[in-house]
Design a protein around this motif. Structure first.
Motif, short mmCIF file in Angstrom:
data_model
loop_
_atom_site.label_atom_id
_atom_site.label_comp_id
_atom_site.label_asym_id
_atom_site.label_seq_id
_atom_site.Cartn_x
_atom_site.Cartn_y
_atom_site.Cartn_z
N THR A 60 0.61 -1.08 -0.08
CA THR A 60 -0.02 0.06 -0.03
C THR A 60 0.76 1.21 0.02
N GLY A 61 2.02 1.13 -0.57
CA GLY A 61 2.83 2.18 -0.82
C GLY A 61 3.73 2.42 0.32
N SER A 62 4.32 1.40 0.82
CA SER A 62 5.34 1.42 2.04
C SER A 62 6.91 2.07 1.50
N ARG A 63 7.50 2.57 2.60
CA ARG A 63 8.85 3.14 2.19
C ARG A 63 9.74 2.15 1.85
N ASN A 64 9.65 0.91 2.52
CA ASN A 64 10.73 -0.08 2.46
C ASN A 64 10.20 -1.34 1.62
N GLY A 65 8.86 -1.42 1.34
CA GLY A 65 8.57 -2.11 0.24
C GLY A 65 8.22 -3.61 1.01
N ILE A 66 7.59 -4.47 0.29
CA ILE A 66 7.34 -6.11 0.65
C ILE A 66 7.96 -6.81 -0.46
N TYR A 67 8.75 -7.69 -0.02
CA TYR A 67 9.38 -8.74 -0.94
C TYR A 67 8.86 -10.16 -1.00
N LEU A 68 8.50 -10.43 -2.18
CA LEU A 68 7.76 -11.81 -2.25
C LEU A 68 8.67 -12.80 -2.75
N ASN A 69 9.01 -13.77 -2.24
CA ASN A 69 10.12 -14.82 -2.60
C ASN A 69 11.45 -13.91 -3.10
N ASN A 70 11.84 -12.97 -2.29
CA ASN A 70 13.14 -12.23 -2.43
C ASN A 70 13.21 -11.00 -3.56
N ARG A 71 11.65 -10.95 -4.05
CA ARG A 71 11.60 -9.73 -5.17
C ARG A 71 10.31 -8.93 -4.73
N ARG A 72 10.95 -7.58 -4.65
CA ARG A 72 10.27 -6.41 -4.44
C ARG A 72 8.71 -6.48 -5.31
N ILE A 73 7.65 -6.28 -4.79
CA ILE A 73 6.49 -6.19 -5.54
C ILE A 73 6.14 -4.92 -5.96
N SER A 74 5.42 -4.65 -7.02
CA SER A 74 5.08 -3.23 -7.38
C SER A 74 3.43 -3.42 -7.91
N ALA A 75 2.91 -4.68 -8.04
CA ALA A 75 1.64 -4.74 -8.47
C ALA A 75 1.09 -5.63 -7.58
N PRO A 76 -0.30 -5.98 -7.71
CA PRO A 76 -1.07 -7.03 -6.80
C PRO A 76 -0.43 -8.46 -7.40
N MET A 77 -0.03 -9.25 -6.26
CA MET A 77 0.42 -10.85 -6.73
C MET A 77 -0.39 -11.84 -6.17
N LEU A 78 -0.77 -12.56 -6.94
CA LEU A 78 -1.42 -13.59 -6.27
C LEU A 78 -0.57 -14.52 -5.45
N LEU A 79 -1.23 -14.90 -4.17
CA LEU A 79 -0.22 -15.66 -3.44
C LEU A 79 -0.45 -17.32 -3.52
N LYS A 80 0.84 -17.96 -3.65
CA LYS A 80 0.52 -19.57 -3.71
C LYS A 80 1.01 -20.30 -2.60
N ASP A 81 0.65 -21.35 -2.22
CA ASP A 81 1.28 -22.27 -1.12
C ASP A 81 2.77 -22.14 -1.25
N GLY A 82 3.48 -21.63 0.06
CA GLY A 82 4.71 -22.09 0.20
C GLY A 82 5.26 -20.60 0.08
N ASP A 83 4.64 -19.62 -0.50
CA ASP A 83 5.19 -18.07 -0.73
C ASP A 83 5.76 -17.64 0.50
N ASN A 84 7.05 -16.93 0.57
CA ASN A 84 7.52 -16.36 1.75
C ASN A 84 7.35 -14.51 1.47
N ASN A 93 5.13 -16.64 6.10
CA ASN A 93 5.11 -17.85 5.19
C ASN A 93 3.52 -18.11 5.00
N PHE A 94 3.30 -18.01 3.61
CA PHE A 94 1.82 -18.35 3.27
C PHE A 94 1.48 -19.88 2.85
N ASN A 95 0.41 -20.27 3.76
CA ASN A 95 0.12 -21.63 3.34
C ASN A 95 -1.23 -21.85 3.03
N GLN A 96 -1.53 -22.67 2.01
CA GLN A 96 -2.71 -22.83 1.50
C GLN A 96 -3.03 -24.17 0.76
#
Length: 320
Positions: A60-84, A93-96
């Motif tokens: 939502t516009g954070s200064r330090n960002g969110i990293y999904l599996n070690n890559r910074r996201i800039s768009a909505p990302m669909l989460l999958k089982d095991g994502d960090n 850790n996301f579990n589904q």
């Protein structure tokens, strides 16, 4: 399918939380996931459910960002089982659970060139559906020029506005693919209400996207969308993403692409426009050649200005 997140806090404390429809992440104490991490913003990100058992991660516009599996996201990302997910020094850790249905049949081709996978077998759950595909024209070049903080705020705003819009018109967001949305309406025969709701969604997608230039002046220019609308039979509940698949979806993507070629806002296939109310101001039909089709499609176009006039005059008739 059930989903939960396991949070490894900075102090090594492990916390498990069942996923809700909307989960906020940040240092603010009111956050669903309260992060006592100085690298986290007060309102850092969101995990939001879309459609059936799909969870998207938004920054939502954070200064330090969110990293999904070690890559910074800039768009909505669909989460999958095991994502960090990594926020500062916090790891999530996301579990589904996903159970593959053993009785699969009916081979179908790849849904669209945007999808990087080919499903060889799908569950035989075929339903009549209206399909809307829309994306922001020229967004790739715009995103490359924007600061990452502005881009993530913009995409978070667009994502949430679009989802609310589709649901307000009794549709369902099937998935987001970057700046592209795939939405659907299950329909019965001669269901003019859903057809008009899909048109109303297209019009308001245009209005939402047009407002982005005012809300985010750093974009530097107005934004436009193209829309493809189609109607037909699709297979439901395909793969871990529970997406729809079939020729009706594939063609809708082609129609959206053709909107730029035809210099029009909305392009509709004959299976869609033939069932519209007679007073919708569509253009004359024309034939369109699209990749993957041996026969020409019969299509028509519609501009947002003409559509706005129709919606204004018929809002009460269709409960818009």
């Amino acid at each position: 399918m059930p989903a939960l997140i396991k949070i490894l806090h900075k102090n090594n404390r492990v916390e498990e939380i069942d996923c809700l429809n909307i989960m906020t992440l940040g240092r603010d104490k009111s956050s669903t996931v309260h992060l006592k991490d100085p690298m986290a913003s007060r309102n850092h990100g969101v995990i939001r459910a879309v459609g059936k058992d799909q969870y998207y991660l938004l920054d939502t516009g954070s200064r330090n960002g969110i990293y999904l599996n070690n890559r910074r996201i800039s768009a909505p990302m669909l989460l999958k089982d095991g994502d960090n997910l990594t926020i500062g020094d916090t790891i999530i850790n996301f579990n589904q659970e996903y159970i593959e249905n053993a009785s699969l049949e009916d081979t179908l081709e790849n849904t669209a060139p945007d999808f990087a996978e080919t499903m060889h077998y799908v569950k035989a759950d075929i339903r009549a559906v209206i399909v809307l595909v829309s994306d922001i024209r020229g967004f790739t070049s715009i995103s490359e020029s924007l600061p990452i903080e502005s881009l993530t705020k913009l995409m978070s705003f667009w994502f949430q506005e679009v989802q609310n819009l589709v649901e307000d018109n009794n549709g369902i967001v099937d998935k987001f693919i970057g700046d592209c949305v795939l939405a659907k309406w299950e329909v019965e025969k001669d269901d003019k209400q859903s057809l008009v709701q899909a048109l109303n969604t297209a019009l308001n997608l245009h209005k939402i996207t047009d407002r982005l230039g005012k809300k985010f002046p750093e974009i530097g220019r107005p934004l436009q969308i193209g829309v493809g609308l189609n109607k037909g039979d699709a297979a439901f509940g395909i793969g871990a993403e529970n997406t729809i698949m079939g020729d009706v979806v594939n063609t809708a993507f082609r129609l959206e692409t053709a909107s730029k070629q035809l210099e029009s806002d909305i392009v509709m296939n004959s299976s869609f426009y033939n069932d519209l109310p007679s007073n919708v101001p569509i253009s004359e039909t024309q034939e369109l050649e699209v990749k993957g089709k041996t026969e020409l499609l019969k299509v028509t176009t519609l501009g947002f200005d003409d559509l706005a006039e129709f919606i204004q005059q018929n809002a009460e008739v269709y409960n818009l």
